[in-house]
Design a protein around this motif. Structure first.
Motif, PDB file in Angstrom:
ATOM      1  N   CYS A  67       0.850  -1.204   0.000  1.00 63.55           N
ATOM      2  CA  CYS A  67       0.000   0.000   0.000  1.00 63.55           C
ATOM      3  C   CYS A  67       0.872   1.235   0.000  1.00 63.55           C
ATOM      4  O   CYS A  67       1.740   1.385   0.865  1.00 63.55           O
ATOM      5  N   ASP A  68       0.629   2.117  -0.949  1.00 68.58           N
ATOM      6  CA  ASP A  68       1.272   3.435  -0.962  1.00 68.58           C
ATOM      7  C   ASP A  68       0.399   4.354  -0.114  1.00 68.58           C
ATOM      8  O   ASP A  68      -0.744   4.649  -0.486  1.00 68.58           O
ATOM      9  N   VAL A  69       0.930   4.822   1.011  1.00 68.84           N
ATOM     10  CA  VAL A  69       0.089   5.570   1.961  1.00 68.84           C
ATOM     11  C   VAL A  69      -0.378   6.921   1.426  1.00 68.84           C
ATOM     12  O   VAL A  69      -1.267   7.540   2.009  1.00 68.84           O
ATOM     13  N   SER A  70       0.187   7.376   0.328  1.00 66.32           N
ATOM     14  CA  SER A  70      -0.249   8.662  -0.225  1.00 66.32           C
ATOM     15  C   SER A  70      -1.461   8.510  -1.145  1.00 66.32           C
ATOM     16  O   SER A  70      -1.980   9.502  -1.660  1.00 66.32           O
ATOM     17  N   GLN A  71      -1.921   7.262  -1.359  1.00 65.97           N
ATOM     18  CA  GLN A  71      -3.040   6.995  -2.276  1.00 65.97           C
ATOM     19  C   GLN A  71      -4.277   6.573  -1.487  1.00 65.97           C
ATOM     20  O   GLN A  71      -4.279   5.509  -0.840  1.00 65.97           O
ATOM     21  N   GLU A  72      -5.314   7.392  -1.543  1.00 57.28           N
ATOM     22  CA  GLU A  72      -6.515   7.159  -0.731  1.00 57.28           C
ATOM     23  C   GLU A  72      -7.106   5.765  -0.945  1.00 57.28           C
ATOM     24  O   GLU A  72      -7.439   5.063   0.017  1.00 57.28           O
ATOM     25  N   ASP A  73      -7.236   5.346  -2.227  1.00 58.16           N
ATOM     26  CA  ASP A  73      -7.877   4.043  -2.485  1.00 58.16           C
ATOM     27  C   ASP A  73      -7.052   2.899  -1.889  1.00 58.16           C
ATOM     28  O   ASP A  73      -7.595   1.922  -1.360  1.00 58.16           O
ATOM     29  N   GLN A  74      -5.721   3.033  -1.935  1.00 55.09           N
ATOM     30  CA  GLN A  74      -4.862   1.970  -1.394  1.00 55.09           C
ATOM     31  C   GLN A  74      -4.928   1.933   0.141  1.00 55.09           C
ATOM     32  O   GLN A  74      -4.873   0.866   0.748  1.00 55.09           O
ATOM     33  N   VAL A  75      -5.043   3.097   0.765  1.00 52.94           N
ATOM     34  CA  VAL A  75      -5.148   3.138   2.230  1.00 52.94           C
ATOM     35  C   VAL A  75      -6.480   2.523   2.686  1.00 52.94           C
ATOM     36  O   VAL A  75      -6.521   1.731   3.632  1.00 52.94           O
ATOM     37  N   ILE A  76      -7.556   2.853   1.979  1.00 54.12           N
ATOM     38  CA  ILE A  76      -8.861   2.262   2.321  1.00 54.12           C
ATOM     39  C   ILE A  76      -8.780   0.733   2.181  1.00 54.12           C
ATOM     40  O   ILE A  76      -9.235  -0.019   3.061  1.00 54.12           O
ATOM     41  N   ALA A  77      -8.142   0.273   1.097  1.00 48.33           N
ATOM     42  CA  ALA A  77      -8.011  -1.179   0.886  1.00 48.33           C
ATOM     43  C   ALA A  77      -7.143  -1.822   1.974  1.00 48.33           C
ATOM     44  O   ALA A  77      -7.426  -2.945   2.423  1.00 48.33           O
ATOM     45  N   LEU A  78      -6.095  -1.117   2.422  1.00 45.89           N
ATOM     46  CA  LEU A  78      -5.236  -1.641   3.501  1.00 45.89           C
ATOM     47  C   LEU A  78      -6.063  -1.923   4.754  1.00 45.89           C
ATOM     48  O   LEU A  78      -5.957  -3.010   5.365  1.00 45.89           O
ATOM     49  N   PHE A  79      -6.905  -0.961   5.128  1.00 48.75           N
ATOM     50  CA  PHE A  79      -7.716  -1.153   6.337  1.00 48.75           C
ATOM     51  C   PHE A  79      -8.759  -2.252   6.122  1.00 48.75           C
ATOM     52  O   PHE A  79      -9.041  -3.040   7.038  1.00 48.75           O
ATOM     53  N   GLN A  80      -9.331  -2.315   4.915  1.00 46.11           N
ATOM     54  CA  GLN A  80     -10.313  -3.380   4.643  1.00 46.11           C
ATOM     55  C   GLN A  80      -9.664  -4.758   4.780  1.00 46.11           C
ATOM     56  O   GLN A  80     -10.257  -5.687   5.337  1.00 46.11           O
ATOM     57  N   LYS A  81      -8.426  -4.884   4.277  1.00 47.51           N
ATOM     58  CA  LYS A  81      -7.730  -6.182   4.372  1.00 47.51           C
ATOM     59  C   LYS A  81      -7.422  -6.524   5.830  1.00 47.51           C
ATOM     60  O   LYS A  81      -7.535  -7.685   6.248  1.00 47.51           O
ATOM     61  N   ALA A  82      -7.036  -5.516   6.614  1.00 45.95           N
ATOM     62  CA  ALA A  82      -6.737  -5.764   8.028  1.00 45.95           C
ATOM     63  C   ALA A  82      -7.995  -6.222   8.765  1.00 45.95           C
ATOM     64  O   ALA A  82      -7.960  -7.180   9.551  1.00 45.95           O
ATOM     65  N   VAL A  83      -9.114  -5.555   8.501  1.00 46.97           N
ATOM     66  CA  VAL A  83     -10.374  -5.907   9.181  1.00 46.97           C
ATOM     67  C   VAL A  83     -10.836  -7.295   8.741  1.00 46.97           C
ATOM     68  O   VAL A  83     -11.296  -8.103   9.558  1.00 46.97           O
ATOM     69  N   ALA A  84     -10.677  -7.585   7.435  1.00 47.08           N
ATOM     70  CA  ALA A  84     -11.090  -8.912   6.941  1.00 47.08           C
ATOM     71  C   ALA A  84     -10.273 -10.013   7.612  1.00 47.08           C
ATOM     72  O   ALA A  84     -10.794 -11.076   7.949  1.00 47.08           O
ATOM     73  N   ALA A  85      -8.979  -9.755   7.851  1.00 45.80           N
ATOM     74  CA  ALA A  85      -8.103 -10.789   8.416  1.00 45.80           C
ATOM     75  C   ALA A  85      -8.267 -10.921   9.923  1.00 45.80           C
ATOM     76  O   ALA A  85      -8.262 -12.037  10.460  1.00 45.80           O
ATOM     77  N   PHE A  86      -8.389  -9.795  10.628  1.00 42.92           N
ATOM     78  CA  PHE A  86      -8.305  -9.840  12.095  1.00 42.92           C
ATOM     79  C   PHE A  86      -9.544  -9.276  12.805  1.00 42.92           C
ATOM     80  O   PHE A  86      -9.567  -9.185  14.026  1.00 42.92           O
ATOM     81  N   GLY A  87     -10.552  -8.841  12.046  1.00 47.58           N
ATOM     82  CA  GLY A  87     -11.804  -8.393  12.659  1.00 47.58           C
ATOM     83  C   GLY A  87     -11.894  -6.898  12.886  1.00 47.58           C
ATOM     84  O   GLY A  87     -12.947  -6.300  12.754  1.00 47.58           O
ATOM     85  N   THR A  88     -10.786  -6.269  13.247  1.00 49.15           N
ATOM     86  CA  THR A  88     -10.775  -4.818  13.469  1.00 49.15           C
ATOM     87  C   THR A  88      -9.326  -4.336  13.502  1.00 49.15           C
ATOM     88  O   THR A  88      -8.384  -5.122  13.309  1.00 49.15           O
ATOM     89  N   VAL A  89      -9.168  -3.041  13.740  1.00 49.87           N
ATOM     90  CA  VAL A  89      -7.848  -2.437  13.943  1.00 49.87           C
ATOM     91  C   VAL A  89      -7.917  -1.655  15.252  1.00 49.87           C
ATOM     92  O   VAL A  89      -8.867  -0.895  15.470  1.00 49.87           O
ATOM     93  N   ASP A  90      -6.934  -1.872  16.125  1.00 42.75           N
ATOM     94  CA  ASP A  90      -6.875  -1.182  17.410  1.00 42.75           C
ATOM     95  C   ASP A  90      -5.779  -0.127  17.472  1.00 42.75           C
ATOM     96  O   ASP A  90      -5.837   0.793  18.297  1.00 42.75           O
ATOM     97  N   ILE A  91      -4.736  -0.313  16.637  1.00 37.67           N
ATOM     98  CA  ILE A  91      -3.519   0.511  16.737  1.00 37.67           C
ATOM     99  C   ILE A  91      -3.053   0.866  15.334  1.00 37.67           C
ATOM    100  O   ILE A  91      -3.036   0.006  14.447  1.00 37.67           O
ATOM    101  N   LEU A  92      -2.673   2.130  15.156  1.00 36.32           N
ATOM    102  CA  LEU A  92      -2.010   2.541  13.905  1.00 36.32           C
ATOM    103  C   LEU A  92      -0.653   3.145  14.242  1.00 36.32           C
ATOM    104  O   LEU A  92      -0.580   4.065  15.068  1.00 36.32           O
ATOM    105  N   ILE A  93       0.389   2.614  13.621  1.00 38.81           N
ATOM    106  CA  ILE A  93       1.706   3.268  13.696  1.00 38.81           C
ATOM    107  C   ILE A  93       1.912   3.943  12.340  1.00 38.81           C
ATOM    108  O   ILE A  93       2.205   3.299  11.330  1.00 38.81           O
ATOM    109  N   ASN A  94       1.734   5.259  12.341  1.00 38.71           N
ATOM    110  CA  ASN A  94       1.774   6.084  11.130  1.00 38.71           C
ATOM    111  C   ASN A  94       3.241   6.411  10.847  1.00 38.71           C
ATOM    112  O   ASN A  94       3.713   7.511  11.137  1.00 38.71           O
ATOM    113  N   ASN A  95       3.959   5.458  10.268  1.00 43.47           N
ATOM    114  CA  ASN A  95       5.425   5.554  10.239  1.00 43.47           C
ATOM    115  C   ASN A  95       6.021   5.888   8.871  1.00 43.47           C
ATOM    116  O   ASN A  95       7.083   6.496   8.802  1.00 43.47           O
ATOM    117  N   ALA A  96       5.372   5.476   7.773  1.00 45.41           N
ATOM    118  CA  ALA A  96       6.003   5.605   6.448  1.00 45.41           C
ATOM    119  C   ALA A  96       6.470   7.034   6.205  1.00 45.41           C
ATOM    120  O   ALA A  96       5.763   7.994   6.505  1.00 45.41           O
TER     121      ALA A  96
END
Ligand code: NAD
Length: 270
Positions: A67-96
């Motif tokens: 995921c390129d964090v500067s691209q809105e569609d890719q960021v939305i897809a990143l979170f969708q994949k995380a939720v699909a795999a683990f149910g939710t997201v609790d923590i974001l490390i905004n590091n890139a």
């Protein structure tokens, strides 16, 4: 399965820019602290895969996502994949993040845009998706007091001006007020937001500043504690700032710099 006594057990963390340096170390540290880790990368996946393998070897769960964090569609897809795999997201490390250095008068619009798009817009896009997910999912008092935690990777250059790096310093100055504004707006929801501001840490982003004895000696003049930092130093702080042990720290920037912000030019009486 990791022990449920670990500080981040049953929580899921997204770490951006997790294929090298600070992001990789944070991902490994969070995984070893019990979190399921989603490792974001661009380009070559090798570093992110290595970190994921290390997390799995210590009993945790991890997945890598391009995921390129500067691209809105890719960021939305990143979170969708995380939720699909683990149910939710609790923590974001905004590091890139990245640098594109040049004298100010020669700085191209392309280099300005690239740095601001990754370092500042990327943090906005990821934080927005994280908070949307925290609100959608609601509280999980069995895993954390907070609704969710966000750590923005800033830099000592959010306060130290940096000649030849105006785009980078402007992006990190922006991260400071982005973080504080998000923290102010969402504190009542128990979304906890803070920044880590590293000094000089040995990673690929600044290797020319430390990868020869001569360069390292020069760099140490800027560090009263006389040690260049390691990515693991940041990983340990990230775990603390994501755990309930730091529950009353909100809207703060923690400088982790061996004293780089102590005006080292005055060390010998100025
Ligand atoms: P690094 O170059 O090893 O890591 C940066 C990571 O960001 C890389 O993995 C890179 O692939 C990734 N990245 C770049 N553009 C991206 C994009 N568009 N989308 C997703 N990922 C992208 O350097 P690092 O030192 O580990 O840097 C991590 C963060 O720490 C950065 O925000 C940097 O500004 C900050 N920082 C580093 C230092 C230091 O001394 N190393 C000091 C202060 C702040």
């Amino acid at each position: 399965m990791p022990s449920t006594n670990l500080p981040l057990a049953r929580q899921t963390a997204i770490v951006t820019g997790a294929s090298s340096g600070i992001g990789k170390a944070c991902a490994i540290a969070l995984g070893q602290a019990g979190a399921n880790v989603v490792l974001d990368y661009v380009g070559n996946p090798t570093g992110a895969e290595e970190a994921a393998a290390q997390i799995r070897a210590s009993g945790g769960q991890a997945m890598t996502v391009a995921c390129d964090v500067s691209q809105e569609d890719q960021v939305i897809a990143l979170f969708q994949k995380a939720v699909a795999a683990f149910g939710t997201v609790d923590i974001l490390i905004n590091n890139a993040g990245l640098q594109k250095d040049s004298p100010f008068v020669d700085m191209s619009v392309a280099d300005w845009d690239l740095v601001l798009n990754v370092n500042l817009k990327g943090q906005f896009l990821c934080a927005r998706e994280a908070i949307r997910e925290f609100i959608r999912r609601g509280p999980r008092p069995d895993v954390s007091v907070a609704l969710g935690k966000i750590i923005c990777m800033s830099s000592v250059h959010e306060i130290i001006p940096w000649a030849g790096h105006a785009n980078y310093a402007a992006s990190k100055g922006g991260v400071d007020l982005l973080m504080k504004s998000i923290a102010q707006e969402h504190g009542h929801l128990k979304v906890r937001v803070n920044s880590i501001a590293p000094g000089a840490i040995k990673t690929p982003i600044n290797h020319e500043a430390w990868d020869s004895p001569k360069a390292e000696k020069h760099l140490l003049q800027l560090i009263p504690y006389k040690r260049v930092g390691l990515p693991e130093d940041i990983g340990k702080l990230a775990v603390f700032l994501c755990s309930d042990d730091s529950d009353y720290i909100h809207g703060e920037t923690i400088f982790i710099d061996g004293g780089m912000t102590l005006y080292p030019g005055f060390e010998d009486n100025g």
